[in-house]
Design a protein around this motif. Structure first.
Motif, PDB file in Angstrom:
ATOM      1  N   ALA A  75       0.845  -1.210   0.000  1.00  0.00           N
ATOM      2  CA  ALA A  75       0.000   0.000   0.000  1.00  0.00           C
ATOM      3  C   ALA A  75       0.877   1.256   0.000  1.00  0.00           C
ATOM      4  O   ALA A  75       0.503   2.293  -0.545  1.00  0.00           O
ATOM      5  CB  ALA A  75      -0.914  -0.010   1.223  1.00  0.00           C
TER       6      ALA A  75
ATOM      7  N   ASN B  28      -5.984  -1.532  -1.165  1.00  0.00           N
ATOM      8  CA  ASN B  28      -5.370  -0.200  -1.320  1.00  0.00           C
ATOM      9  C   ASN B  28      -6.433   0.885  -1.295  1.00  0.00           C
ATOM     10  O   ASN B  28      -6.294   1.919  -0.648  1.00  0.00           O
ATOM     11  CB  ASN B  28      -4.604  -0.122  -2.644  1.00  0.00           C
ATOM     12  CG  ASN B  28      -3.203  -0.699  -2.521  1.00  0.00           C
ATOM     13  OD1 ASN B  28      -2.797  -1.137  -1.440  1.00  0.00           O
ATOM     14  ND2 ASN B  28      -2.472  -0.719  -3.609  1.00  0.00           N
ATOM     15  N   ASN B  32      -6.574   3.654   1.482  1.00  0.00           N
ATOM     16  CA  ASN B  32      -6.434   5.030   1.024  1.00  0.00           C
ATOM     17  C   ASN B  32      -7.593   5.890   1.537  1.00  0.00           C
ATOM     18  O   ASN B  32      -7.426   7.044   1.922  1.00  0.00           O
ATOM     19  CB  ASN B  32      -6.407   5.028  -0.510  1.00  0.00           C
ATOM     20  CG  ASN B  32      -5.903   6.350  -1.048  1.00  0.00           C
ATOM     21  OD1 ASN B  32      -4.992   6.941  -0.514  1.00  0.00           O
ATOM     22  ND2 ASN B  32      -6.553   6.844  -2.084  1.00  0.00           N
TER      23      ASN B  32
END
Lengths: 124, 124
Positions: A75, B28, B32
Protein backbone atom coordinates in the motif's frame (compact mmCIF):
# COMPACT_ATOMS: atom_id res chain seq x y z
CA UNK A 1 19.16 31.61 2.56
CA UNK A 2 19.76 27.94 1.72
CA UNK A 3 20.06 27.04 5.38
CA UNK A 4 16.93 28.96 6.26
CA UNK A 5 15.08 27.26 3.43
CA UNK A 6 16.35 23.88 4.55
CA UNK A 7 15.14 24.75 8.03
CA UNK A 8 11.67 25.45 6.73
CA UNK A 9 11.48 22.24 4.72
CA UNK A 10 12.64 20.02 7.57
CA UNK A 11 10.46 21.77 10.12
CA UNK A 12 7.43 21.23 7.84
CA UNK A 13 8.24 17.51 7.67
CA UNK A 14 8.80 17.42 11.42
CA UNK A 15 5.54 19.18 12.21
CA UNK A 16 3.64 16.84 9.92
CA UNK A 17 5.29 13.84 11.56
CA UNK A 18 4.42 15.02 15.06
CA UNK A 19 0.85 15.37 13.88
CA UNK A 20 1.00 11.86 12.39
CA UNK A 21 2.30 10.39 15.63
CA UNK A 22 -0.65 11.85 17.49
CA UNK A 23 -3.21 10.17 15.28
CA UNK A 24 -1.32 6.97 14.45
CA UNK A 25 -3.12 4.97 17.13
CA UNK A 26 -6.59 5.60 15.76
CA UNK A 27 -5.28 5.25 12.21
CA UNK A 28 -3.91 1.84 13.22
CA UNK A 29 -7.29 0.83 14.58
CA UNK A 30 -9.07 1.70 11.33
CA UNK A 31 -6.39 0.21 9.08
CA UNK A 32 -6.56 -2.94 11.19
CA UNK A 33 -10.34 -3.08 10.70
CA UNK A 34 -9.90 -2.92 6.94
CA UNK A 35 -7.33 -5.71 7.04
CA UNK A 36 -9.45 -7.79 9.42
CA UNK A 37 -12.41 -7.49 7.06
CA UNK A 38 -10.37 -8.81 4.17
CA UNK A 39 -8.86 -11.55 6.30
CA UNK A 40 -12.33 -12.77 7.22
CA UNK A 41 -13.67 -12.47 3.72
CA UNK A 42 -10.80 -13.94 1.73
CA UNK A 43 -8.18 -15.58 3.89
CA UNK A 44 -10.29 -17.87 6.07
CA UNK A 45 -11.09 -20.19 3.19
CA UNK A 46 -7.59 -20.02 1.80
CA UNK A 47 -6.09 -20.96 5.15
CA UNK A 48 -8.60 -23.75 5.59
CA UNK A 49 -7.55 -25.20 2.24
CA UNK A 50 -3.85 -24.96 3.00
CA UNK A 51 -4.49 -26.74 6.30
CA UNK A 52 -6.56 -29.40 4.62
CA UNK A 53 -3.71 -30.12 2.23
CA UNK A 54 -0.74 -29.59 4.52
CA UNK A 55 -2.01 -30.12 8.08
CA UNK A 56 -3.32 -27.78 10.76
CA UNK A 57 0.10 -26.39 11.54
CA UNK A 58 0.91 -25.38 7.96
CA UNK A 59 -0.33 -21.81 8.57
CA UNK A 60 0.96 -20.02 11.66
CA UNK A 61 0.37 -16.62 13.25
CA UNK A 62 3.65 -15.51 11.73
CA UNK A 63 2.37 -16.35 8.23
CA UNK A 64 -0.70 -14.23 8.74
CA UNK A 65 1.22 -11.36 10.31
CA UNK A 66 3.68 -11.46 7.39
CA UNK A 67 0.77 -11.16 4.95
CA UNK A 68 -0.57 -8.16 6.89
CA UNK A 69 2.82 -6.47 6.82
CA UNK A 70 3.11 -7.15 3.09
CA UNK A 71 -0.33 -5.63 2.49
CA UNK A 72 0.85 -2.42 4.12
CA UNK A 73 4.23 -2.50 2.38
CA UNK A 74 2.45 -2.74 -0.98
CA UNK A 75 0.00 0.00 0.00
CA UNK A 76 2.97 2.33 0.59
CA UNK A 77 3.61 2.21 -3.15
CA UNK A 78 0.45 4.26 -3.66
CA UNK A 79 2.33 7.18 -2.18
CA UNK A 80 5.52 6.99 -4.18
CA UNK A 81 5.90 10.05 -6.37
CA UNK A 82 8.39 8.49 -8.81
CA UNK A 83 6.76 5.12 -9.04
CA UNK A 84 5.73 5.95 -12.62
CA UNK A 85 2.42 4.32 -11.87
CA UNK A 86 -0.47 6.60 -11.05
CA UNK A 87 0.67 7.75 -7.68
CA UNK A 88 -1.98 8.61 -5.16
CA UNK A 89 -1.85 11.75 -3.11
CA UNK A 90 -4.61 12.58 -0.69
CA UNK A 91 -6.94 15.45 -1.59
CA UNK A 92 -6.68 18.30 0.80
CA UNK A 93 -9.16 21.16 0.46
CA UNK A 94 -6.96 23.82 1.94
CA UNK A 95 -8.49 27.33 2.25
CA UNK A 96 -6.23 29.40 0.09
CA UNK A 97 -5.75 32.79 1.71
CA UNK A 98 -1.99 32.46 1.48
CA UNK A 99 -1.64 31.27 -2.07
CA UNK A 100 0.96 33.17 -4.07
CA UNK A 101 -0.90 32.57 -7.28
CA UNK A 102 -3.60 34.95 -6.00
CA UNK A 103 -6.34 32.55 -7.10
CA UNK A 104 -9.43 33.10 -5.02
CA UNK A 105 -10.81 29.52 -5.10
CA UNK A 106 -9.84 26.78 -2.64
CA UNK A 107 -6.44 25.41 -3.49
CA UNK A 108 -6.96 21.66 -4.00
CA UNK A 109 -3.33 20.97 -3.31
CA UNK A 110 -3.32 17.25 -3.76
CA UNK A 111 -5.65 14.78 -5.36
CA UNK A 112 -6.43 11.16 -4.62
CA UNK A 113 -6.32 8.83 -7.58
CA UNK A 114 -5.42 11.56 -10.03
CA UNK A 115 -1.86 12.67 -10.44
CA UNK A 116 -2.06 16.37 -9.68
CA UNK A 117 0.78 18.59 -8.69
CA UNK A 118 0.52 21.01 -5.80
CA UNK A 119 0.74 23.91 -8.23
CA UNK A 120 -2.50 22.94 -10.04
CA UNK A 121 -4.76 25.38 -8.24
CA UNK A 122 -8.38 24.70 -8.90
CA UNK A 123 -11.13 27.23 -8.54
CA UNK A 124 -14.15 25.03 -9.14
CA UNK B 1 11.41 -34.74 6.15
CA UNK B 2 12.96 -31.36 6.77
CA UNK B 3 12.88 -30.48 3.09
CA UNK B 4 9.29 -31.61 2.76
CA UNK B 5 8.35 -29.56 5.81
CA UNK B 6 10.17 -26.56 4.42
CA UNK B 7 8.26 -27.08 1.19
CA UNK B 8 4.98 -26.97 3.05
CA UNK B 9 5.88 -23.82 4.98
CA UNK B 10 7.05 -21.87 1.92
CA UNK B 11 4.13 -23.04 -0.19
CA UNK B 12 1.73 -21.83 2.55
CA UNK B 13 3.42 -18.43 2.49
CA UNK B 14 3.36 -18.41 -1.31
CA UNK B 15 -0.31 -19.31 -1.51
CA UNK B 16 -1.19 -16.63 1.02
CA UNK B 17 0.84 -14.09 -0.93
CA UNK B 18 -0.85 -14.96 -4.21
CA UNK B 19 -4.18 -14.47 -2.46
CA UNK B 20 -2.95 -11.13 -1.09
CA UNK B 21 -1.87 -9.96 -4.53
CA UNK B 22 -5.36 -10.61 -5.84
CA UNK B 23 -7.03 -8.41 -3.28
CA UNK B 24 -4.31 -5.77 -2.85
CA UNK B 25 -6.00 -3.35 -5.23
CA UNK B 26 -9.26 -3.16 -3.30
CA UNK B 27 -7.33 -3.20 -0.02
CA UNK B 28 -5.37 -0.20 -1.32
CA UNK B 29 -8.59 1.61 -2.11
CA UNK B 30 -9.97 1.14 1.39
CA UNK B 31 -6.68 1.89 3.14
CA UNK B 32 -6.43 5.03 1.02
CA UNK B 33 -9.94 6.06 2.12
CA UNK B 34 -8.94 5.72 5.76
CA UNK B 35 -5.82 7.82 5.19
CA UNK B 36 -7.74 10.40 3.17
CA UNK B 37 -10.27 10.77 5.98
CA UNK B 38 -7.52 11.50 8.47
CA UNK B 39 -5.77 13.86 6.08
CA UNK B 40 -8.96 15.89 5.71
CA UNK B 41 -9.74 15.84 9.38
CA UNK B 42 -6.31 16.55 10.85
CA UNK B 43 -3.76 17.55 8.26
CA UNK B 44 -5.59 20.32 6.40
CA UNK B 45 -5.34 22.71 9.34
CA UNK B 46 -1.80 21.66 10.14
CA UNK B 47 -0.68 22.31 6.58
CA UNK B 48 -2.49 25.61 6.51
CA UNK B 49 -0.58 26.70 9.61
CA UNK B 50 2.77 25.60 8.24
CA UNK B 51 2.06 27.55 5.07
CA UNK B 52 0.98 30.60 7.02
CA UNK B 53 4.27 30.55 8.90
CA UNK B 54 6.60 29.38 6.16
CA UNK B 55 4.93 30.27 2.85
CA UNK B 56 2.68 28.38 0.46
CA UNK B 57 5.50 26.23 -0.85
CA UNK B 58 6.63 24.97 2.57
CA UNK B 59 4.47 21.83 2.24
CA UNK B 60 4.76 19.83 -0.99
CA UNK B 61 3.15 16.69 -2.39
CA UNK B 62 6.26 14.80 -1.41
CA UNK B 63 5.81 15.85 2.23
CA UNK B 64 2.27 14.54 2.26
CA UNK B 65 3.16 11.32 0.47
CA UNK B 66 6.02 10.78 2.92
CA UNK B 67 3.57 11.14 5.82
CA UNK B 68 1.25 8.58 4.20
CA UNK B 69 4.10 6.13 3.73
CA UNK B 70 5.16 6.65 7.35
CA UNK B 71 1.59 5.98 8.54
CA UNK B 72 1.69 2.61 6.80
CA UNK B 73 5.24 1.86 7.98
CA UNK B 74 4.14 2.45 11.56
CA UNK B 75 0.98 0.39 11.04
CA UNK B 76 3.16 -2.57 10.03
CA UNK B 77 4.43 -2.68 13.60
CA UNK B 78 0.99 -3.92 14.66
CA UNK B 79 1.84 -7.18 12.95
CA UNK B 80 5.28 -7.81 14.39
CA UNK B 81 5.27 -10.92 16.55
CA UNK B 82 8.42 -10.02 18.51
CA UNK B 83 7.67 -6.37 18.95
CA UNK B 84 7.05 -7.01 22.67
CA UNK B 85 4.17 -4.64 22.42
CA UNK B 86 0.73 -6.15 22.13
CA UNK B 87 1.00 -7.48 18.64
CA UNK B 88 -2.15 -7.60 16.62
CA UNK B 89 -3.10 -10.62 14.64
CA UNK B 90 -6.37 -10.71 12.74
CA UNK B 91 -9.11 -12.96 14.06
CA UNK B 92 -9.93 -15.76 11.74
CA UNK B 93 -12.91 -17.95 12.57
CA UNK B 94 -11.70 -21.04 10.79
CA UNK B 95 -14.06 -24.07 10.82
CA UNK B 96 -12.01 -26.63 12.60
CA UNK B 97 -12.68 -30.02 11.05
CA UNK B 98 -8.95 -30.64 10.64
CA UNK B 99 -7.75 -29.62 14.10
CA UNK B 100 -5.38 -32.14 15.68
CA UNK B 101 -6.53 -31.19 19.14
CA UNK B 102 -9.88 -32.80 18.42
CA UNK B 103 -11.75 -29.86 19.87
CA UNK B 104 -15.15 -29.60 18.34
CA UNK B 105 -15.54 -25.78 18.58
CA UNK B 106 -14.38 -23.32 15.92
CA UNK B 107 -10.63 -22.82 16.11
CA UNK B 108 -10.16 -19.08 16.63
CA UNK B 109 -6.63 -19.25 15.32
CA UNK B 110 -5.65 -15.64 15.67
CA UNK B 111 -7.05 -12.77 17.64
CA UNK B 112 -7.06 -9.04 17.01
CA UNK B 113 -5.89 -6.90 19.88
CA UNK B 114 -5.29 -9.85 22.16
CA UNK B 115 -2.06 -11.76 21.94
CA UNK B 116 -3.25 -15.30 21.34
CA UNK B 117 -1.20 -18.09 19.88
CA UNK B 118 -2.57 -20.30 17.15
CA UNK B 119 -2.56 -23.24 19.56
CA UNK B 120 -5.14 -21.61 21.90
CA UNK B 121 -8.16 -23.42 20.56
CA UNK B 122 -11.35 -22.01 21.87
CA UNK B 123 -14.56 -23.91 22.12
CA UNK B 124 -16.90 -21.08 23.25
Amino acid sequence: IHRAKAGIVTSAAKSLDILRQNIQKSLNREINQVIQKYMDKFFVLGIKNIRLNNGAKAVSDEHIQAVCRQILEEAKKMYLADSGRRSVTPVLDIPDNVSETGSTGTQKSLLIGRKRRLSDTDSE
